[in-house]
Design an enzyme around this catalytic site. Structure first.
Site, PDB file in Angstrom:
ATOM      1  N   LYS A 315       1.235  -5.215  -8.910  1.00 44.16           N
ATOM      2  CA  LYS A 315       0.093  -6.020  -8.484  1.00 44.16           C
ATOM      3  C   LYS A 315      -0.594  -6.647  -9.684  1.00 44.16           C
ATOM      4  O   LYS A 315      -0.572  -6.102 -10.793  1.00 44.16           O
ATOM      5  CB  LYS A 315      -0.908  -5.179  -7.692  1.00 44.16           C
ATOM      6  CG  LYS A 315      -1.537  -4.024  -8.455  1.00 44.16           C
ATOM      7  CD  LYS A 315      -2.488  -3.227  -7.578  1.00 44.16           C
ATOM      8  CE  LYS A 315      -3.120  -2.062  -8.337  1.00 44.16           C
ATOM      9  NZ  LYS A 315      -3.939  -2.466  -9.478  1.00 44.16           N
ATOM     10  N   LYS A 344      -5.522   2.362 -10.253  1.00 38.94           N
ATOM     11  CA  LYS A 344      -5.344   1.488 -11.412  1.00 38.94           C
ATOM     12  C   LYS A 344      -6.403   0.390 -11.399  1.00 38.94           C
ATOM     13  O   LYS A 344      -6.879  -0.022 -10.342  1.00 38.94           O
ATOM     14  CB  LYS A 344      -3.942   0.859 -11.392  1.00 38.94           C
ATOM     15  CG  LYS A 344      -2.795   1.872 -11.325  1.00 38.94           C
ATOM     16  CD  LYS A 344      -2.687   2.689 -12.600  1.00 38.94           C
ATOM     17  CE  LYS A 344      -1.542   3.678 -12.543  1.00 38.94           C
ATOM     18  NZ  LYS A 344      -1.849   4.910 -11.821  1.00 38.94           N
ATOM     19  N   ASP A 345      -6.743  -0.086 -12.595  1.00 43.09           N
ATOM     20  CA  ASP A 345      -7.808  -1.072 -12.739  1.00 43.09           C
ATOM     21  C   ASP A 345      -7.441  -2.408 -12.107  1.00 43.09           C
ATOM     22  O   ASP A 345      -6.287  -2.695 -11.814  1.00 43.09           O
ATOM     23  CB  ASP A 345      -8.134  -1.290 -14.218  1.00 43.09           C
ATOM     24  CG  ASP A 345      -8.852  -0.089 -14.818  1.00 43.09           C
ATOM     25  OD1 ASP A 345      -9.409   0.704 -14.047  1.00 43.09           O
ATOM     26  OD2 ASP A 345      -8.847   0.038 -16.060  1.00 43.09           O
ATOM     27  N   LYS A 346      -8.474  -3.242 -11.958  1.00 40.91           N
ATOM     28  CA  LYS A 346      -8.274  -4.559 -11.375  1.00 40.91           C
ATOM     29  C   LYS A 346      -7.711  -5.551 -12.387  1.00 40.91           C
ATOM     30  O   LYS A 346      -6.642  -6.111 -12.184  1.00 40.91           O
ATOM     31  CB  LYS A 346      -9.591  -5.106 -10.818  1.00 40.91           C
ATOM     32  CG  LYS A 346      -9.472  -6.549 -10.325  1.00 40.91           C
ATOM     33  CD  LYS A 346     -10.776  -7.096  -9.784  1.00 40.91           C
ATOM     34  CE  LYS A 346     -10.600  -8.552  -9.343  1.00 40.91           C
ATOM     35  NZ  LYS A 346     -11.841  -9.120  -8.796  1.00 40.91           N
TER      36      LYS A 346
END
EC number: 5.4.99.-
Length: 678
Positions: A315, A344-346
């Protein structure tokens, strides 16, 4: 209990400082009952003799370059913003645009409402709230999309700095330099390291062969109108008890595909064939009542196949919970049938393993045709879901653009990171981006100051926020009417929306129950933030007082205990009695290493001219056969490309902070970046 130290306290611990050929070892001590004279348990400390100069944060000279560390509220460069493709997907308008702005609430798929009464705002019902939610989330009006009068940099003047949350020390003595982190989100790539030690990669888009899977025709046999009606039936959005679909060009094969399409695409619905006035109809209806959406049909899943489809999710620029919400909406299932090992981070490209209950690889692979910034692959069927915390860590590939350091400075900094490591601070992401840090809410919860909890979450504040949140807060400050403030929110699946809904349901005199509407993990996030705040301050105090050398008393909190006591006393908390009357908020402590030395560290300095070009290939680039970038010996800019692996619950930004010797807060970096861009 008198005489028993609190188990809540976060205890600090040193990792062993070892040669590269040695394995890390440390003393593991669990809390046990002790007398008050031995207060507060243990410090875990196993450290070889170290002689290094500690550098104060205030002594760092920051150059004009910028390290831009963005959180979930950060903007995205226009050239990288991509819209999700809808042309090949069976997604209706009510499912579009439902990403959360603060915290993702995964348990909030619309279902049959129960009537409730509001506090101050008169009679209302959750049904009405759901209706308003669907209407407003269908598309934000111009009122909610208007430009902010302040620039992002101006708003971030009110944010937090590292010093505000106890991050003040360095362990290395090299000279820092500047660089830009996350100038593009594709400059920060995270690959999950699974419980077996393997790094997750997306490298296989094939679908496991299964004769029991339906044909690909299930994705095209239904019209958009039929899909809309079936979705409304599935989600109890109308009074119909069934939907009848006429079979055009009737054949047994055609009827079979329609049956399969409805059962596969709309979990919870059953089908039957009926003759009506000489025509064949497929009739869809609810088979298992209102719980069917959460429980995929058991009889349609082959017994020989594992109940969970595991897959690798690639992603871009979206955090894990938002991604799960998007996938669940396209698949028309509840988000809680998905499981994963870590979030998980953006603002990054991330690759991680996901498991989902009784959804075929075929249906998941079809999403690759529908969604931008997502790619699903490496499918397999397994007996068990994934569990939070099962991962061994994460592998990072990071590009710092436009670095100012010389080759020698870079070499010294990266050697120090590999051989000494960095202080294992909790990163700035843990504390929020506005003028009201999340640790303040956590402290108020522990103090049982529920009016303050409500006020901290809902009151107007300076900082970077979207216009509709600003209007919601202003309405709350003016009226203290939860229903009126809720109407200002087009996206109600944020913490503010959930709390306002709770206040509407339970009233202003029952804030505890109203706050309880927020999912448990999100509520505990506030307390974890306060624990992180205490830990950061205590580890800085420990290093300031003793450096990194072992001292007598390190295995018990002798000499450090008063610092904990003083800090918590100042916050009106009793360190000897941290039991909360609400069990969820009585949290035990944990050991945490002070020093982390990354593994698999490598780096390369490259020259480039175009700031927009990618400087390495992603998994998707490799799947598409793109050649890796070729660099010239000289260029207008220089970049540091670094790779390293970290254990769970450690922050890559803190490792990068040690390399650059710069404040990684959005407040500081935004100001620096704005200056540099001029």
């Amino acid at each position: 209990m008198p005489g028993r130290p609190s188990r809540w306290l976060l205890r600090v611990a040193f990792a062993a400082h070892l040669r590269p050929d040695q394995s890390a070892g440390y003393v593991a001590v669990r809390p046990t009952p002790r007398s008050r004279s031995q207060a507060l348990g243990f410090l875990k400390c196993f450290l070889g003799a170290l002689k290094m100069e500690m550098t104060e944060m205030t002594g760092v000279s920051l150059k004009r370059g910028a390290l831009v560390v963005e959180d979930n509220d950060s903007g995205v460069p226009a050239e990288e913003t991509k819209k999700q493709k809808l042309s090949e997907c069976s997604l209706t308008k009510g499912q579009v645009g439902l990403q959360n702005d603060f915290l993702s609430i995964s348990e909030d798929v619309p279902g049959p409402p129960d009537t409730v009464s509001t506090g101050k705002g008169g009679k209302n019902s959750e049904a009405q709230l759901e209706d308003e939610e669907e209407e407003e989330e269908d598309g934000l009006s111009e009122e909610f999309e208007e430009e902010e009068s302040e620039s992002f940099a101006d708003m971030m003047k009110h944010g937090l700095t590292e010093a505000d949350v106890g991050i003040t020390k360095f362990v290395s003595s090299h000279q820092g330099f500047s660089g830009i982190l996350k100038e593009r989100y594709s400059d920060f790539v995270v690959h999950e390291i699974g419980k077996d030690g393997r790094i997750s990669h997306l490298n296989d888009l094939s679908i496991p062969v299964d004769e029991e899977d339906p044909s690909e025709d299930i994705f095209t046999v239904l019209t958009a109108e039929e899909k809309q009606r079936l979705e409304e039936l599935q989600l109890f959005k109308n009074k119909e008890t069934s939907v009848a679909i006429e079979v055009i060009e009737d054949t047994k094969e055609k009827r079979t595909v329609i049956h399969q399409a409805i059962k596969s695409l709309f979990p919870g619905l059953e089908t039957k064939t009926e003759d009506r006035e000489g025509k064949k109809y497929i009739v869809a209806y609810h088979a298992a009542g209102k719980k069917a959406l959460a429980n995929p049909r058991k009889h349609s899943w082959p017994k020989s196949r594992g109940s969970y489809c595991h897959f690798v999710l690639y992603k871009e620029n979206k955090d894990t919970m938002d991604a799960i919400n998007v996938l669940s909406r396209y698949l028309r299932v509840k988000p809680n049938i998905f499981s994963y090992m870590g979030t998980k981070d953006k603002r990054a490209i991330t690759v991680q393993e996901i498991a989902v209950l009784k959804i075929t690889a075929q249906r998941l692979a079809h999403l690759n045709k529908c969604l931008m910034n997502f790619k699903l692959g490496n499918f397999s069927y397994q007996k068990n879901p994934l569990k939070l915390g099962e991962l061994q860590g994460n592998h990072f590939t990071v590009v710092l653009r436009n670095i100012t350091g010389t080759d020698d400075q870079v070499q010294q900094a990266m050697n120090s990171l590999r051989e000494i490591g960095f202080i294992n601070y909790y990163g700035m992401q843990r504390f929020g981006t506005t003028a009201v840090p999340t640790y303040q809410v956590g402290r108020a919860i522990l103090q049982n100051s529920w009016t303050e909890v409500m006020d901290l979450i809902l009151k107007p504040r300076s900082g970077a926020e979207k216009g509709y949140l600003v209007k919601c807060r202003e309405e709350w400050a003016k009226t203290k009417d939860p229903a009126a403030a809720l109407r200002k929110l087009p996206v109600k699946r944020c913490v503010e929306g959930q709390l306002l809904r709770g206040l509407s349901k339970y009233g202003m005199k029952n804030i505890v129950s109203a706050f309880g509407i927020i999912p448990r993990n999100n509520r505990l996030m506030y307390i974890h933030s306060y624990q992180s705040y205490v830990w950061n301050n205590m580890v800085s105090k420990r290093i300031e007082d003793y450096g990194l050398k072992p001292v007598p008393g390190d295995l018990v909190l002798k000499g450090v205990q008063e610092a904990y006591r003083e800090m918590l006393t100042a916050d009106n908390l009793d360190i000897d009695n941290m039991r909360h009357k609400i069990r969820d908020y009585s949290l035990s402590g944990a050991y945490r290493k002070i020093i982390i030395r990354p593994q698999n560290v490598s780096w390369e300095v490259v020259a480039y001219d175009d700031p927009k070009i990618p400087l390495f290939n992603t998994d998707v680039d490799n799947l598409e056969g793109k050649p890796p970038p070729v660099f010239a010996s000289e260029g207008k800019y220089r970049a540091l490309k670094m790779d390293f692996s970290l254990p769970p619950s450690t922050y890559a930004t803190m490792a990068i902070r040690e390399v650059l010797k710069m404040d990684t807060s959005i407040k500081n970096q935004t100001q620096l970046n704005t200056t540099w861009l001029r």
